[in-house]
Scaffold this motif. Structure first.
Motif, PDB file in Angstrom:
ATOM      1  N   LEU A  93       0.796  -1.224   0.000  1.00 58.16           N
ATOM      2  CA  LEU A  93       0.000   0.000   0.000  1.00 58.16           C
ATOM      3  C   LEU A  93       0.829   1.274   0.000  1.00 58.16           C
ATOM      4  CD1 LEU A  93      -3.010  -0.815   2.338  1.00 58.16           C
ATOM      5  CD2 LEU A  93      -2.782  -1.110  -0.126  1.00 58.16           C
ATOM      6  N   ALA A  94       2.039   1.221   0.517  1.00 56.27           N
ATOM      7  CA  ALA A  94       2.878   2.431   0.530  1.00 56.27           C
ATOM      8  C   ALA A  94       4.330   2.017   0.683  1.00 56.27           C
ATOM      9  CB  ALA A  94       2.467   3.364   1.662  1.00 56.27           C
ATOM     10  N   ILE A  95       5.215   2.874   0.172  1.00 57.30           N
ATOM     11  CA  ILE A  95       6.639   2.547   0.217  1.00 57.30           C
ATOM     12  C   ILE A  95       7.457   3.837   0.234  1.00 57.30           C
ATOM     13  CG2 ILE A  95       6.820   2.371  -2.303  1.00 57.30           C
ATOM     14  CD1 ILE A  95       8.859   0.080  -1.821  1.00 57.30           C
ATOM     15  N   GLY A  96       8.564   3.809   0.945  1.00 54.87           N
ATOM     16  CA  GLY A  96       9.518   4.903   0.931  1.00 54.87           C
ATOM     17  C   GLY A  96       8.945   6.208   1.427  1.00 54.87           C
ATOM     18  N   ALA A 106      14.085   6.354  10.918  1.00 62.71           N
ATOM     19  CA  ALA A 106      15.254   5.639  10.404  1.00 62.71           C
ATOM     20  C   ALA A 106      16.213   5.272  11.528  1.00 62.71           C
ATOM     21  CB  ALA A 106      15.963   6.496   9.360  1.00 62.71           C
ATOM     22  N   ASP A 107      16.439   6.201  12.455  1.00 62.83           N
ATOM     23  CA  ASP A 107      17.357   5.933  13.568  1.00 62.83           C
ATOM     24  C   ASP A 107      16.842   4.835  14.489  1.00 62.83           C
ATOM     25  OD1 ASP A 107      19.006   7.902  12.603  1.00 62.83           O
ATOM     26  OD2 ASP A 107      18.314   9.451  14.004  1.00 62.83           O
ATOM     27  N   ALA A 108      15.521   4.627  14.503  1.00 62.70           N
ATOM     28  CA  ALA A 108      14.952   3.573  15.342  1.00 62.70           C
ATOM     29  C   ALA A 108      15.010   2.214  14.657  1.00 62.70           C
ATOM     30  CB  ALA A 108      13.505   3.932  15.695  1.00 62.70           C
ATOM     31  N   LEU A 110      16.760   1.123  11.784  1.00 62.93           N
ATOM     32  CA  LEU A 110      17.984   0.608  11.177  1.00 62.93           C
ATOM     33  C   LEU A 110      18.852  -0.214  12.131  1.00 62.93           C
ATOM     34  CD1 LEU A 110      18.998   3.572   8.858  1.00 62.93           C
ATOM     35  CD2 LEU A 110      18.225   1.319   8.162  1.00 62.93           C
ATOM     36  N   PRO A 111      19.073   0.209  13.386  1.00 64.28           N
ATOM     37  CA  PRO A 111      19.906  -0.621  14.267  1.00 64.28           C
ATOM     38  C   PRO A 111      19.345  -2.019  14.484  1.00 64.28           C
ATOM     39  CG  PRO A 111      19.691   1.587  15.159  1.00 64.28           C
ATOM     40  CD  PRO A 111      18.723   1.499  14.021  1.00 64.28           C
ATOM     41  N   ALA A 112      18.027  -2.165  14.431  1.00 66.53           N
ATOM     42  CA  ALA A 112      17.422  -3.479  14.610  1.00 66.53           C
ATOM     43  C   ALA A 112      17.591  -4.364  13.384  1.00 66.53           C
ATOM     44  CB  ALA A 112      15.937  -3.326  14.939  1.00 66.53           C
ATOM     45  N   LEU A 113      17.696  -3.759  12.216  1.00 64.91           N
ATOM     46  CA  LEU A 113      17.793  -4.516  10.970  1.00 64.91           C
ATOM     47  C   LEU A 113      19.222  -4.774  10.522  1.00 64.91           C
ATOM     48  CD1 LEU A 113      14.972  -2.648   9.033  1.00 64.91           C
ATOM     49  CD2 LEU A 113      14.903  -5.064   9.672  1.00 64.91           C
ATOM     50  N   PRO A 129      15.668   9.242   4.957  1.00 59.54           N
ATOM     51  CA  PRO A 129      14.735   8.362   5.667  1.00 59.54           C
ATOM     52  C   PRO A 129      13.893   7.468   4.778  1.00 59.54           C
ATOM     53  CG  PRO A 129      14.720  10.539   6.659  1.00 59.54           C
ATOM     54  CD  PRO A 129      15.541  10.650   5.401  1.00 59.54           C
ATOM     55  N   GLY A 130      13.617   7.888   3.534  1.00 64.99           N
ATOM     56  CA  GLY A 130      12.738   7.109   2.671  1.00 64.99           C
ATOM     57  C   GLY A 130      13.439   6.244   1.652  1.00 64.99           C
ATOM     58  N   ARG A 131      14.778   6.321   1.563  1.00 65.64           N
ATOM     59  CA  ARG A 131      15.533   5.510   0.600  1.00 65.64           C
ATOM     60  C   ARG A 131      16.596   4.721   1.350  1.00 65.64           C
ATOM     61  NH1 ARG A 131      14.991  10.276  -2.507  1.00 65.64           N
ATOM     62  NH2 ARG A 131      17.123  10.985  -2.119  1.00 65.64           N
ATOM     63  N   TRP A 132      16.402   3.396   1.404  1.00 63.90           N
ATOM     64  CA  TRP A 132      17.312   2.510   2.117  1.00 63.90           C
ATOM     65  C   TRP A 132      18.036   1.637   1.101  1.00 63.90           C
ATOM     66  CZ3 TRP A 132      14.326   0.364   7.010  1.00 63.90           C
ATOM     67  CH2 TRP A 132      13.821   1.456   7.744  1.00 63.90           C
TER      68      TRP A 132
END
Length: 310
Positions: A93-96, A106-108, A110-113, A129-132
């Protein structure tokens, strides 16, 4: 010969809209061609890559990390996504950027992933934040992932790659979903009325092309991909709102414009009315291309076009 190109969404976006008289007459007299449809095919009519492989992740990485950084590795976009289960499967339904992420998100997440992908040999980072991105070995063999533009709104199971090398990515996707499902940041997003980040969407993998060429020396666009292409090809590239002159040797990217009537009023009609010095191309995403030239005004026997999608 100077050529002004308007890069446009599919003709279906203009369905049912009456054309201004001047535009209808110009399109009726124009040369009309039908080419391959789709984003890559549309861009390939204006940008030539060597080697001829479209690697969206590497090209957008040029903007987010610089040409030198982008050229050192292979890349895969791993954009944050919201997938909603329903009775028939699960829909993207939504992305990026459409998810309204900020740096706190993002700071929350990313460390988990990062341990999950780091252990697999694919470092994860997010310049915005929207492009990983996942950094890959250049020789990494990737399955054919579906772009978000093609998959949005669809059942995600229709877009799962079937190639043998896709298995590890299915496993990584499932494990990432578990991490995200249990992440407390999603509770905070829900409390703020925002959708959860419950999956990653892999797409656009590959390496940076060695060379990009174009007959359009200047590009006006808000699309990060086109800015990446322009940087590799050493073309001038500016935001869309900087495009003031319609009769210029340039490419103007209007694909993301939401209001088809505004496109007709502010872009197509003024372009058709302006004195032509060279050619003008209206290039639509479904492969329809109208080419306008000064000599066509003598084609008085041709009827005005009733509708763009006719």
């Amino acid at each position: 010969m100077p050529r002004l190109t308007l890069l446009l969404p599919a003709t279906s976006r203009f369905a049912g809209i009456a054309l201004p008289q001047v535009l209808a007459r110009a399109l009726g007299r124009a040369d009309r061609g039908v080419h391959d449809a789709g984003e890559d095919a549309q861009l390939a009519r204006h940008f030539q890559l060597v080697p001829n492989r479209w690697a969206h992740a590497a090209l957008t990485r040029v903007v987010d990390g610089g040409v030198e950084d982008a050229s050192l590795s292979g890349w895969l976009r791993a954009d944050p996504a919201y997938i909603r289960p329903d009775i028939n499967g699960a829909r993207l339904l939504a992305i990026g950027d459409a998810l309204g992420l900020d740096q706190t998100d993002a700071d929350a997440f990313l460390p988990a992933l990062r341990p999950l992908f780091g252990d697999a040999g694919f470092p994860l980072d997010a310049p915005t934040p929207g492009r990983w991105y996942l950094r890959l070995p250049k020789e990494a063999k990737l399955p054919a992932f579906t772009s978000p533009a093609q998959a949005l709104g669809d059942d995600v199971f229709e877009h799962i790659p079937a190639a043998p090398e896709a298995r590890r990515w299915r496993v990584l996707s499932s494990e990432a979903q578990v991490v995200l499902h249990n992440h407390p940041r999603n509770a905070a997003r829900a409390a703020a009325g925002r959708p959860p980040i419950n999956s990653l969407w892999f797409w656009g993998g590959g390496v940076l092309p060695d060379h990009v060429a174009s007959q359009c020396p200047t590009v006006y666009s808000d699309d990060v991909l086109l800015h990446g292409l322009a940087r590799v090809g050493k073309l001038a590239c500016m935001p869309l709102d900087a495009a003031k002159r319609l009769n210029a040797d340039a490419l103007i990217d209007l694909r993301a414009q939401r209001d088809p009537r505004a496109m007709l009023e502010h872009w197509l009609s003024p372009t058709a009315m302006a004195p032509l010095h060279g050619e003008v191309a209206f290039d639509f995403a479904d492969g329809v291309v109208f080419t306008l030239a000064a000599g066509q005004r003598w084609r008085f026997w041709r009827r005005p076009l009733a509708a763009i999608d006719a």
